[in-house]
Design an enzyme around this catalytic site. Structure first.
Site, PDB file in Angstrom:
ATOM      1  N   ASN A   1     -19.159  42.111  -4.348  1.00 50.66           N
ATOM      2  CA  ASN A   1     -18.178  42.004  -3.260  1.00 50.66           C
ATOM      3  C   ASN A   1     -18.481  42.949  -2.091  1.00 50.66           C
ATOM      4  O   ASN A   1     -17.927  42.777  -1.006  1.00 50.66           O
ATOM      5  CB  ASN A   1     -16.749  42.244  -3.779  1.00 50.66           C
ATOM      6  CG  ASN A   1     -16.204  41.110  -4.613  1.00 50.66           C
ATOM      7  OD1 ASN A   1     -15.382  41.311  -5.507  1.00 50.66           O
ATOM      8  ND2 ASN A   1     -16.629  39.878  -4.352  1.00 50.66           N
TER       9      ASN A   1
ATOM     10  N   ASP B   1      -8.999  35.354  -8.866  1.00 53.34           N
ATOM     11  CA  ASP B   1      -9.760  34.707  -7.795  1.00 53.34           C
ATOM     12  C   ASP B   1      -8.849  33.815  -6.952  1.00 53.34           C
ATOM     13  O   ASP B   1      -7.816  33.339  -7.424  1.00 53.34           O
ATOM     14  CB  ASP B   1     -10.900  33.876  -8.423  1.00 53.34           C
ATOM     15  CG  ASP B   1     -11.988  33.564  -7.409  1.00 53.34           C
ATOM     16  OD1 ASP B   1     -12.013  34.200  -6.331  1.00 53.34           O
ATOM     17  OD2 ASP B   1     -12.805  32.671  -7.678  1.00 53.34           O
TER      18      ASP B   1
HETATM   19  C1  IPE Z   1     -15.059  37.442  -8.728  1.00 47.97           C
HETATM   20  O1  IPE Z   1     -14.607  36.710  -7.645  1.00 47.97           O
HETATM   21  C2  IPE Z   1     -14.822  38.905  -8.492  1.00 47.97           C
HETATM   22  C3  IPE Z   1     -13.439  39.329  -8.527  1.00 47.97           C
HETATM   23  C4  IPE Z   1     -12.416  38.589  -8.859  1.00 47.97           C
HETATM   24  C5  IPE Z   1     -13.228  40.706  -8.201  1.00 47.97           C
HETATM   25  P1  IPE Z   1     -15.591  36.264  -6.462  1.00 47.97           P
HETATM   26  O2  IPE Z   1     -14.818  35.409  -5.533  1.00 47.97           O
HETATM   27  O3  IPE Z   1     -16.274  37.442  -5.881  1.00 47.97           O
HETATM   28  O4  IPE Z   1     -16.689  35.420  -7.274  1.00 47.97           O
HETATM   29  P2  IPE Z   1     -17.670  34.270  -6.780  1.00 47.97           P
HETATM   30  O5  IPE Z   1     -18.444  34.812  -5.628  1.00 47.97           O
HETATM   31  O6  IPE Z   1     -16.811  33.111  -6.371  1.00 47.97           O
HETATM   32  O7  IPE Z   1     -18.500  33.959  -7.978  1.00 47.97           O
HETATM   33  C1  IPE Z   2     -10.371  37.317  -5.208  1.00 51.06           C
HETATM   34  O1  IPE Z   2     -10.110  36.446  -4.161  1.00 51.06           O
HETATM   35  C2  IPE Z   2     -10.294  38.774  -4.782  1.00 51.06           C
HETATM   36  C3  IPE Z   2     -11.593  39.450  -4.695  1.00 51.06           C
HETATM   37  C4  IPE Z   2     -12.730  38.957  -5.070  1.00 51.06           C
HETATM   38  C5  IPE Z   2     -11.584  40.803  -4.167  1.00 51.06           C
HETATM   39  P1  IPE Z   2     -11.247  35.966  -3.165  1.00 51.06           P
HETATM   40  O2  IPE Z   2     -11.291  36.895  -1.993  1.00 51.06           O
HETATM   41  O3  IPE Z   2     -12.532  35.788  -3.861  1.00 51.06           O
HETATM   42  O4  IPE Z   2     -10.678  34.560  -2.694  1.00 51.06           O
HETATM   43  P2  IPE Z   2     -11.505  33.217  -2.510  1.00 51.06           P
HETATM   44  O5  IPE Z   2     -12.238  32.956  -3.775  1.00 51.06           O
HETATM   45  O6  IPE Z   2     -12.434  33.455  -1.354  1.00 51.06           O
HETATM   46  O7  IPE Z   2     -10.478  32.193  -2.207  1.00 51.06           O
HETATM   47 MG    MG Z   3     -13.447  34.229  -4.830  1.00 50.78          MG
END
Ligand code: IPE
Ligand code: IPE
Ligand code: MG
Length: 265
Positions: A75, A27
């Site tokens: 996502n 994340d």
């Molecule tokens: C969790 O991250 C999913 C992945 C790392 C693929 P997200 O960024 O989507 O999760 P939330 O929305 O902060 O819970």
């Molecule tokens: C994790 O990084 C990757 C995916 C969930 C695909 P994020 O895209 O969630 O990054 P933040 O949490 O918005 O910083």
């Molecule tokens: Mg995230």
């Protein structure tokens, strides 16, 4: 043709147990980029370098399974342009990483609703799975269009179908039965679950399988999570005491339950 020799495993001595299965919620890619006044998607791009470094480090140290949460069912709610970029990155990764996977004796596997993925990404992924199928060093499992609730719901639906068709007696349904209907029943549960970017939640990842995983949260965003940060997580794991609801073997008060009952009677 000479057989490829597997590289010797270099397991670090961290003074305690070493995890067989590591799972990571990657994340903070977007935040990493935004803090540098870059577009969010550049954080995803930089995150690939972390995937490569963590995969090779885990393989070198003798981790048997590495499961990376790459894209959740939730996502798909993200802007179309970000999804398109991520799917393109997945396809690129699948092709570009083939030599690294082969060099490190890593088998690629995927879990999730893979039929939701664009055809080109899915094709590249299947080809990489096939190419690496006989590698035995470590399994890199990517969770793609993955959601734990949908995994469990899909499994329960198939259990109900099998019961209705007479292939399964409802009286026989137990924890092992349900496990058998999940995406990857043969892989032992994660020992260590890491989440980056300081977030303290599971976000629908492996709910069944992480019942007794040790949880470690790293403050750095995923693009900054590299070998030194992995070593910190492994060191933390080595210091944990896993009891699975029981007691530590060498705890001082270890009289069996029946003796204790006598004493207090
Ligand atoms: C969790 O991250 C999913 C992945 C790392 C693929 P997200 O960024 O989507 O999760 P939330 O929305 O902060 O819970
Ligand atoms: C994790 O990084 C990757 C995916 C969930 C695909 P994020 O895209 O969630 O990054 P933040 O949490 O918005 O910083
Ligand atoms: Mg995230």
């Amino acid at each position: 043709m000479t057989e490829r020799q597997p590289k010797p495993i270099q397991r670090p001595d961290l003074g305690g147990p070493f995890p067989e299965h590591v799972a990571i919620i990657m994340d903070g890619n977007g935040r990493w980029a935004q803090r540098r006044a870059l577009r969010r998607v550049l954080g995803h791009k930089e995150g690939i370098a972390s995937v490569r470094e963590i995969t090779t480090s885990c393989a070198e140290m003798g981790v048997k399974s590495l499961t990376l949460y790459a894209f959740s069912v939730e996502n798909w709610k993200r802007p179309r342009a970000e999804i398109r970029f991520l799917m393109g990155l997945l396809e690129e990764f699948m092709v570009a990483e083939r030599p690294t996977l082969m060099d490190n004796d890593v088998r690629l596997a995927c879990i999730g609703r893979l039929d939701d993925l664009p055809e080109a990404s899915l094709r590249a992924l299947r080809e990489t799975e096939e190419l690496t199928a006989s590698n035995r060093g470590m399994t890199l499992r990517l969770a793609l269009s993955y959601g734990s609730r949908s995994e469990i719901a899909d499994g329960v639906r198939r259990i109900a179908e099998d019961a209705r068709a007479g292939r399964l007696d409802p009286a026989d349904v137990d924890e092992e039965t349900l496990r058998g209907y999940l995406y990857d029943p043969d892989t032992p549960d994660p020992d260590l679950l890491i989440r980056t970017a300081g977030e303290m939640r599971i976000s629908n990842f492996l709910l069944w399988q992480i019942s007794y995983a040790e949880f470690y949260v790293a403050d750095v965003c995923w693009p900054e999570f590299r070998r030194p940060q992995l070593m910190e997580a492994l060191r933390a794991y080595a210091s944990r005491q896993r009891k699975f609801g029981g007691l530590i073997q060498d705890a001082p008060d270890e009289a069996p339950a029946s003796k204790k009952a006598e004493r207090t009677a």
